[in-house]
Enzyme design. Structure first.
Site, PDB file in Angstrom:
ATOM      1  N   ILE A  15      16.195  -3.959  48.035  1.00 46.42           N
ATOM      2  CA  ILE A  15      15.558  -2.704  48.455  1.00 46.42           C
ATOM      3  C   ILE A  15      14.058  -2.840  48.660  1.00 46.42           C
ATOM      4  O   ILE A  15      13.403  -1.879  49.059  1.00 46.42           O
ATOM      5  CB  ILE A  15      15.847  -1.560  47.455  1.00 46.42           C
ATOM      6  N   GLY A  16      13.494  -4.007  48.396  1.00 46.63           N
ATOM      7  CA  GLY A  16      12.055  -4.146  48.615  1.00 46.63           C
ATOM      8  C   GLY A  16      11.510  -5.451  48.081  1.00 46.63           C
ATOM      9  O   GLY A  16      12.237  -6.299  47.563  1.00 46.63           O
ATOM     10  N   GLY A  18       7.831  -6.924  45.986  1.00 46.67           N
ATOM     11  CA  GLY A  18       6.550  -6.643  45.354  1.00 46.67           C
ATOM     12  C   GLY A  18       5.549  -7.711  45.737  1.00 46.67           C
ATOM     13  O   GLY A  18       5.798  -8.538  46.615  1.00 46.67           O
ATOM     14  N   SER A  19       4.386  -7.694  45.086  1.00 44.73           N
ATOM     15  CA  SER A  19       3.397  -8.726  45.381  1.00 44.73           C
ATOM     16  C   SER A  19       3.944 -10.102  45.011  1.00 44.73           C
ATOM     17  O   SER A  19       3.584 -11.098  45.625  1.00 44.73           O
ATOM     18  CB  SER A  19       2.092  -8.440  44.641  1.00 44.73           C
ATOM     19  N   GLY A  21       7.890 -11.543  44.092  1.00 42.49           N
ATOM     20  CA  GLY A  21       9.296 -11.335  43.788  1.00 42.49           C
ATOM     21  C   GLY A  21       9.946 -10.242  44.615  1.00 42.49           C
ATOM     22  O   GLY A  21       9.274  -9.395  45.195  1.00 42.49           O
ATOM     23  N   ASP A  22      11.281 -10.297  44.665  1.00 44.55           N
ATOM     24  CA  ASP A  22      12.077  -9.320  45.410  1.00 44.55           C
ATOM     25  C   ASP A  22      12.705  -8.313  44.462  1.00 44.55           C
ATOM     26  O   ASP A  22      12.934  -8.597  43.285  1.00 44.55           O
ATOM     27  CB  ASP A  22      13.176 -10.037  46.204  1.00 44.55           C
ATOM     28  N   ILE A  23      13.005  -7.141  44.996  1.00 45.46           N
ATOM     29  CA  ILE A  23      13.531  -6.044  44.187  1.00 45.46           C
ATOM     30  C   ILE A  23      14.898  -5.633  44.719  1.00 45.46           C
ATOM     31  O   ILE A  23      15.086  -5.476  45.933  1.00 45.46           O
ATOM     32  CB  ILE A  23      12.573  -4.845  44.200  1.00 45.46           C
ATOM     33  N   ASP A 128      -5.233  -3.431  43.370  1.00 45.67           N
ATOM     34  CA  ASP A 128      -4.499  -3.333  44.642  1.00 45.67           C
ATOM     35  C   ASP A 128      -4.045  -1.889  44.865  1.00 45.67           C
ATOM     36  O   ASP A 128      -2.861  -1.609  45.040  1.00 45.67           O
ATOM     37  CB  ASP A 128      -3.311  -4.292  44.669  1.00 45.67           C
TER      38      ASP A 128
END
EC number: 2.7.11.1
Length: 440
Positions: A15-16, A18-19, A21-23, A128
């Site tokens: 679903i997404g 991050g800075s 890694g994947d989610i 950020d």
């Protein structure tokens, strides 16, 4: 083949990002509760997930901080399981045709300043600050703003002695260039003032639809950073905020005038925008632009009944009464009357056409298709689905920092894509994570 994490969670679709890694969408096997699962390959050169999980744990208990459920490793991956959240402000901005009304910007500003204040109170700076890193909650917390992605966060003082990190120069740009502070562009070590200055650019991005230093052409990233820096330095705060209330100028001036190790006056900054909110005659009803786009106009009897069914005790009756009051007020007051107040705050200026269009409860409609930005399928098909009521609160002050029942958006299964957070459904959060030196 079913993929499991820690023998407790079922791994679903991505679903997404991050800075680091994947989610993925996950499901708690025993209870069926949906969660967000962030994965990082253990063979990565610079593992960050364990560090990020420590940041989250340090922040636990704060309003608008995602709850960490489990951390560990599974096979070739480091894993962090956390509370599932809704769409990012970047997703919602795209959904609203890339312009927020002044009311929505002020509602968001109050919560966003509070989130940054809390992080700083725990001795960290975020580094950020951008729309992708602020997400809305789900269900009962549907209109609570969350802050996410601590992959670039840094401790700015010792928790015991409160000794501040030293002033340094010649630092590389860390964060997203579009929202970076002037001092960050100049290579100066970041501190609390820089998070708040970045927020000022985010608020003007919401007001304007785009910042003057967006879309600049360059041969490579380094040249693009330089062009963004030059344009930002040459654009005065007054020019940047032209056509909008002077509070935005005052906010950015305040941030830029702070000393490196100075503690920001968060109360003063919130008060700037709260006073403007009151002067314009807005109501703390938690009705954001995206609520109006879906439901349209004043409260109808069905929405009020939903509010009554979903609220508890006296708070529920108060919410229903407030929702009815909002409906009556919206029906009685014209768009011209509301715009007159906005024009007065602008010193006679009318603001942007799109901004005027959203004042006074006027609604826009998006019927299916792709709303643009980050590959998010925003509405239509299996896109955005708001299935909880928008319970207003009958209050003249913003009770944001109490996790009571708020209007909510629940995301159902929808198109994936995009990255940046722990959002789910047709509006996955974000646009490609935080990253070091992101040139967006």
């Amino acid at each position: 083949m079913e993929l499991r994490v820690g023998n407790k969670y079922r791994l679903g679709r991505k679903i997404g990002s991050g800075s680091f890694g994947d989610i993925y969408l996950g499901t708690t096997i025993n209870t069926g509760e949906e969660v967000a699962i962030k994965l990082e390959c253990i063979r990565t050169k610079h593992p960050q997930l364990h560090i990020e999980s420590k940041f989250y744990k340090t922040m636990q208990g704060g309003i608008g901080i995602p709850r960490i459920i489990w951390c560990g490793s599974e096979g070739d991956y480091n894993v962090m399981v956390m509370e599932l959240l809704g769409p990012s402000l970047e997703d919602l901005f795209n959904f609203c045709s890339r312009r927020f009304s002044l009311k929505t910007v002020l509602l968001l500003a109050d919560q966003m300043i509070s989130r940054i204040d809390y992080i700083h109170s725990r001795d960290f700076i975020h580094r950020d600050i951008k729309p992708d890193n602020f997400l809305m909650g789900l269900g009962k917390k549907g209109n609570l703003v969350y802050i996410i992605d601590f992959g670039l966060a840094k401790k700015f003082r010792d928790a015991r002695s409160l000794k501040h990190i030293p002033y340094r120069e010649n630092k590389n740009l860390t964060g997203t260039a579009r929202y970076a502070s002037i001092n960050t562009h100049l290579g100066i070590e970041q501190s609390r003032r820089d998070d708040l200055e970045s927020l000022g650019y985010v608020l003007m991005y919401f007001n304007l639809g785009a910042l003057p230093w967006q879309g600049l052409k360059a041969a490579n990233k380094r040249q693009k950073y330089e062009r963004i820096s030059e344009k930002k330095l040459s654009t005065s705060i007054v020019v940047l905020c032209k056509g909008f209330p002077s509070e935005f100028v005052n906010y950015l001036n305040f941030c830029r005038q702070m000393h490196f190790d100075q503690r920001p006056d968060y109360c003063h900054l919130r008060k700037l925008f709260r006073n403007l909110f009151h002067r314009l005659g807005f109501t703390y009803d938690y009705v954001f632009d995206w609520n109006l786009l879906k439901f349209g106009g004043p409260r109808n009897p069905q929405a009020i009944q939903q509010a009554q069914d979903g609220a508890d005790g006296q708070a529920g009756h108060d919410a229903v009464a407030a929702a009815a009051a909002v409906a009556a007020a919206a029906a009685a007051s014209s768009h011209q009357q509301q715009q007159h107040k906005v024009n007065a705050a602008l010193g006679g200026g009318g603001g942007s056409a799109a901004q005027q269009q959203l004042q006074g409860g006027q609604t826009l409609a998006m019927l299916g298709g792709n709303g643009g930005g980050n590959g998010s399928q925003l509405i239509g098909g299996n896109g955005l689905n708001m299935d909880d009521s928008m319970a207003a609160t009958n209050s003249s002050r913003p009770p944001y920092d109490t996790p009571e029942r708020r209007p909510s958006i629940r995301m159902r299964q929808g198109g994936g894509g995009g990255g940046g957070g722990v959002g789910v459904g047709g509006m996955p959060s974000g646009g490609g994570g935080g990253g070091v030196g992101n040139a967006k």
